[in-house]
Design an enzyme around this catalytic site. Structure first.
Site, short mmCIF file in Angstrom:
data_model
loop_
_atom_site.label_atom_id
_atom_site.label_comp_id
_atom_site.label_asym_id
_atom_site.label_seq_id
_atom_site.Cartn_x
_atom_site.Cartn_y
_atom_site.Cartn_z
N ARG A 107 0.85 -1.21 0.00
CA ARG A 107 0.00 0.00 0.00
C ARG A 107 0.87 1.24 0.00
NH1 ARG A 107 -3.99 -0.31 4.81
NH2 ARG A 107 -4.56 1.76 4.03
N GLN B 286 -9.84 10.50 7.33
CA GLN B 286 -9.66 9.13 7.80
C GLN B 286 -8.56 8.45 7.00
OE1 GLN B 286 -13.74 7.09 8.58
NE2 GLN B 286 -14.10 8.58 6.95
N ASP C 53 -3.08 8.30 3.47
CA ASP C 53 -2.22 8.38 2.28
C ASP C 53 -1.46 9.70 2.12
OD1 ASP C 53 -5.29 8.60 0.30
OD2 ASP C 53 -4.18 10.19 1.30
N HIS D 247 -6.69 8.75 11.42
CA HIS D 247 -6.24 7.34 11.51
C HIS D 247 -4.75 7.19 11.23
CE1 HIS D 247 -10.65 5.92 10.70
NE2 HIS D 247 -10.44 6.22 11.96
N CYS E 41 7.39 3.07 16.59
CA CYS E 41 7.97 1.95 17.35
C CYS E 41 6.84 1.19 18.03
CB CYS E 41 8.94 2.50 18.41
SG CYS E 41 9.47 1.25 19.60
N CYS F 62 8.32 3.85 21.79
CA CYS F 62 9.29 4.97 21.81
C CYS F 62 8.68 6.19 21.09
CB CYS F 62 10.56 4.59 21.06
SG CYS F 62 11.50 3.32 21.87
N SER G 50 -17.86 5.66 3.58
CA SER G 50 -19.05 4.80 3.73
C SER G 50 -19.68 5.00 5.11
CB SER G 50 -18.65 3.33 3.56
OG SER G 50 -17.69 2.99 4.56
N PRO H 87 -20.75 9.03 -4.73
CA PRO H 87 -21.60 8.50 -5.81
C PRO H 87 -22.62 7.48 -5.31
CG PRO H 87 -19.29 7.87 -6.15
CD PRO H 87 -19.34 8.68 -4.91
N ALA I 249 -15.93 12.71 -5.98
CA ALA I 249 -15.42 13.94 -5.36
C ALA I 249 -14.62 14.78 -6.35
CB ALA I 249 -14.54 13.57 -4.16
C1 BV8 Z 1 -11.64 3.02 18.52
C2 BV8 Z 1 -6.19 2.83 9.31
C3 BV8 Z 1 -11.86 2.65 20.86
C4 BV8 Z 1 -5.53 1.49 9.10
C5 BV8 Z 1 -8.58 2.38 9.68
C6 BV8 Z 1 -18.22 2.53 18.27
C7 BV8 Z 1 -17.38 3.49 18.83
C8 BV8 Z 1 -16.00 3.34 18.77
C9 BV8 Z 1 -15.43 2.22 18.14
C10 BV8 Z 1 -16.26 1.28 17.60
C11 BV8 Z 1 -17.65 1.41 17.66
N1 BV8 Z 1 -18.19 0.33 17.03
C12 BV8 Z 1 -17.20 -0.47 16.58
C13 BV8 Z 1 -16.02 0.06 16.93
C14 BV8 Z 1 -14.74 -0.54 16.65
C15 BV8 Z 1 -14.16 -0.05 15.33
C16 BV8 Z 1 -15.15 0.07 14.22
O1 BV8 Z 1 -15.66 1.16 13.94
N2 BV8 Z 1 -15.42 -1.04 13.55
C17 BV8 Z 1 -16.31 -1.00 12.39
C18 BV8 Z 1 -15.80 -1.98 11.33
C19 BV8 Z 1 -17.71 -1.31 12.86
N3 BV8 Z 1 -13.48 1.21 15.53
C20 BV8 Z 1 -12.23 1.20 16.01
O2 BV8 Z 1 -11.65 0.19 16.36
C21 BV8 Z 1 -11.52 2.54 16.14
N4 BV8 Z 1 -10.94 2.60 17.46
O3 BV8 Z 1 -12.70 3.55 18.41
O4 BV8 Z 1 -11.03 2.72 19.74
C22 BV8 Z 1 -12.72 1.39 20.76
C23 BV8 Z 1 -12.19 0.22 20.24
C24 BV8 Z 1 -13.00 -0.93 20.18
C25 BV8 Z 1 -14.33 -0.89 20.61
C26 BV8 Z 1 -14.85 0.32 21.09
C27 BV8 Z 1 -14.04 1.45 21.18
C28 BV8 Z 1 -10.37 2.66 15.17
C29 BV8 Z 1 -10.83 2.55 13.76
C30 BV8 Z 1 -9.65 2.88 12.81
C31 BV8 Z 1 -9.39 1.71 11.89
N5 BV8 Z 1 -8.35 2.09 10.92
N6 BV8 Z 1 -7.60 2.77 8.84
C32 BV8 Z 1 -5.36 1.18 7.63
O5 BV8 Z 1 -5.64 2.05 6.78
O6 BV8 Z 1 -4.91 0.05 7.35
S1 BV8 Z 1 -10.17 2.36 9.12
C33 BV8 Z 1 -10.26 2.37 7.41
O7 BV8 Z 1 -11.66 2.26 7.09
C34 BV8 Z 1 -9.88 3.68 6.78
O8 BV8 Z 1 -8.95 4.44 7.47
C35 BV8 Z 1 -11.15 4.44 6.66
O9 BV8 Z 1 -11.16 5.50 7.51
C36 BV8 Z 1 -12.16 3.54 7.21
C37 BV8 Z 1 -13.52 3.75 6.59
O10 BV8 Z 1 -13.43 3.46 5.24
P1 BV8 Z 1 -13.85 4.58 4.16
O11 BV8 Z 1 -12.79 5.62 4.13
O12 BV8 Z 1 -15.21 5.06 4.41
O13 BV8 Z 1 -13.73 3.71 2.87
P2 BV8 Z 1 -14.83 2.69 2.31
O14 BV8 Z 1 -14.19 1.83 1.28
O15 BV8 Z 1 -15.56 2.03 3.44
O16 BV8 Z 1 -15.86 3.65 1.58
C38 BV8 Z 1 -15.44 4.40 0.47
C39 BV8 Z 1 -16.59 5.31 0.13
O17 BV8 Z 1 -16.17 6.18 -0.92
C40 BV8 Z 1 -17.82 4.55 -0.37
O18 BV8 Z 1 -18.97 5.10 0.25
C41 BV8 Z 1 -17.82 4.85 -1.87
O19 BV8 Z 1 -19.14 4.94 -2.39
C42 BV8 Z 1 -17.17 6.19 -1.92
N7 BV8 Z 1 -16.47 6.53 -3.17
C43 BV8 Z 1 -15.88 5.68 -4.07
N8 BV8 Z 1 -15.32 6.42 -5.06
C44 BV8 Z 1 -15.56 7.73 -4.77
C45 BV8 Z 1 -16.29 7.80 -3.56
N9 BV8 Z 1 -16.67 8.97 -3.02
C46 BV8 Z 1 -16.33 10.10 -3.66
N10 BV8 Z 1 -15.63 10.13 -4.82
C47 BV8 Z 1 -15.24 8.97 -5.40
N11 BV8 Z 1 -14.54 8.99 -6.54
#
Ligand code: BV8
Length: 248
Positions: free
Chosen positions: A72, A103, A106, A121, A129, A133, A193, A218, A235
């Site tokens: 990536r 979020q 990149d 994120h 580290c 660290c 999303s 979209p 976008a």
């Molecule tokens: C946390 C970095 C405390 C790593 C990522 C409630 C409250 C708090 C936490 C939770 C909760 N419920 C569940 C949780 C736990 C979890 C969570 O949310 N799980 C989900 C799956 C349900 N959250 C966490 O763990 C977070 N930590 O809150 O700590 C805690 C912990 C546990 C339990 C409770 C509390 C940390 C989350 C961070 C994860 N790290 N990224 C890496 O990149 O490898 S998340 C990753 O997915 C990305 O960073 C991004 O932010 C995220 C969401 O994805 P999107 O960006 O929305 O991308 P996606 O593909 O889904 O959608 C793309 C969209 O773009 C689509 O809608 C599409 O139609 C559209 N699109 C496509 N083309 C275009 C377009 N739009 C415009 N123009 C275009 N051309």
């Protein structure tokens, strides 16, 4: 059919004291960076988040997780900002106050000229580290390199400086993003999303504080139903069009 920009949206942006944009991987899609959940191209299509983007996955098989991030990282380094990133960089000069929360990991907003970006994120181009660290002391001893694995001077493995599932959002980023969300008059939810919390909760929180909610995507998302304006376009098309209307 591309959506024209409603006059009332332009007026809301012109009179806003504070505009916030929350971006997700969709804004980088037109730069060739795969999103997470797009079925055919999404990163998660081949792997599940739990297999890769968690501390447990890294502890279980650090080389596997690192190889995915190294792939990536290369892809992101080759990518270029697109008109959507540049439009948000320009928006700063067209509204009274603008806060950009991303979020994405990149770094493309910064390469497009946006400053003070809140990296909710983290950033895939930075190492951290895994032992905690504050400044990883990279050691260049090649013998310590096992494939993509590198160690900090303290001996712990280096890891990507991103927030994994189950990890807390960096407190400074969480506080800055939450404060801006509660304070803003217009909240733009762009290319996300709205499925990953706590970022996914910001749109409703802004709306609850009286902000005008705008979605640029979209596709339909959980935010669509409560948005005051929806620009159902990529976008890279919708944001330049919005800027053109705002410049008047
Ligand atoms: C946390 C970095 C405390 C790593 C990522 C409630 C409250 C708090 C936490 C939770 C909760 N419920 C569940 C949780 C736990 C979890 C969570 O949310 N799980 C989900 C799956 C349900 N959250 C966490 O763990 C977070 N930590 O809150 O700590 C805690 C912990 C546990 C339990 C409770 C509390 C940390 C989350 C961070 C994860 N790290 N990224 C890496 O990149 O490898 S998340 C990753 O997915 C990305 O960073 C991004 O932010 C995220 C969401 O994805 P999107 O960006 O929305 O991308 P996606 O593909 O889904 O959608 C793309 C969209 O773009 C689509 O809608 C599409 O139609 C559209 N699109 C496509 N083309 C275009 C377009 N739009 C415009 N123009 C275009 N051309």
């Amino acid at each position: 059919m591309t959506t024209s920009v409603p006059g009332e949206l332009v007026a809301a942006l012109q009179r806003a004291r504070h505009v916030v944009a929350l971006t997700g991987s969709g804004i980088s899609a037109e730069s060739g960076v795969p999103t997470f959940r797009d079925a055919q191209t999404g990163l998660w299509a081949k792997f599940s988040p739990e297999e890769l983007a968690t501390p447990e996955a890294f502890a279980r098989d650090p080389a596997f997780v690192w190889s995915w991030y190294a792939w990536r990282r290369e892809l992101v380094e080759r990518a270029q900002p697109n008109p959507g990133h540049f439009a948000l960089a320009e928006l700063t000069s067209l509204v009274r106050r603008f806060t950009l929360v991303t979020q994405n990991v990149d770094g493309l907003h910064q390469r497009a000229g946006s400053r003070d970006v809140i990296e909710f994120h983290g950033n895939i181009l930075r190492d951290r580290c895994s032992g905690g660290c504050s400044q990883p002391r990279r050691i260049s001893d090649p013998r310590l390199r096992i494939g993509p694995l590198r160690r900090c001077g303290c001996g712990a493995l280096l890891r990507p400086d991103v927030v994994w599932f189950g990890e807390m959002i960096p407190p400074a980023a969480l506080e800055a993003a939450s404060d801006a969300t509660r304070d803003c008059d217009v909240f733009l939810s762009i290319g996300t999303s709205s499925m990953v919390y706590p970022a996914a909760g910001f749109a409703e929180e802004a709306r609850g504080s009286g902000a005008t909610l705008v979605e640029v995507n979209p596709a339909v998302t959980p935010v669509s139903g409560s948005a005051d304006f929806v620009l159902r376009d990529p976008a890279g098309v919708a944001l330049p069009r919005l800027l053109t209307a705002l410049r008047g």
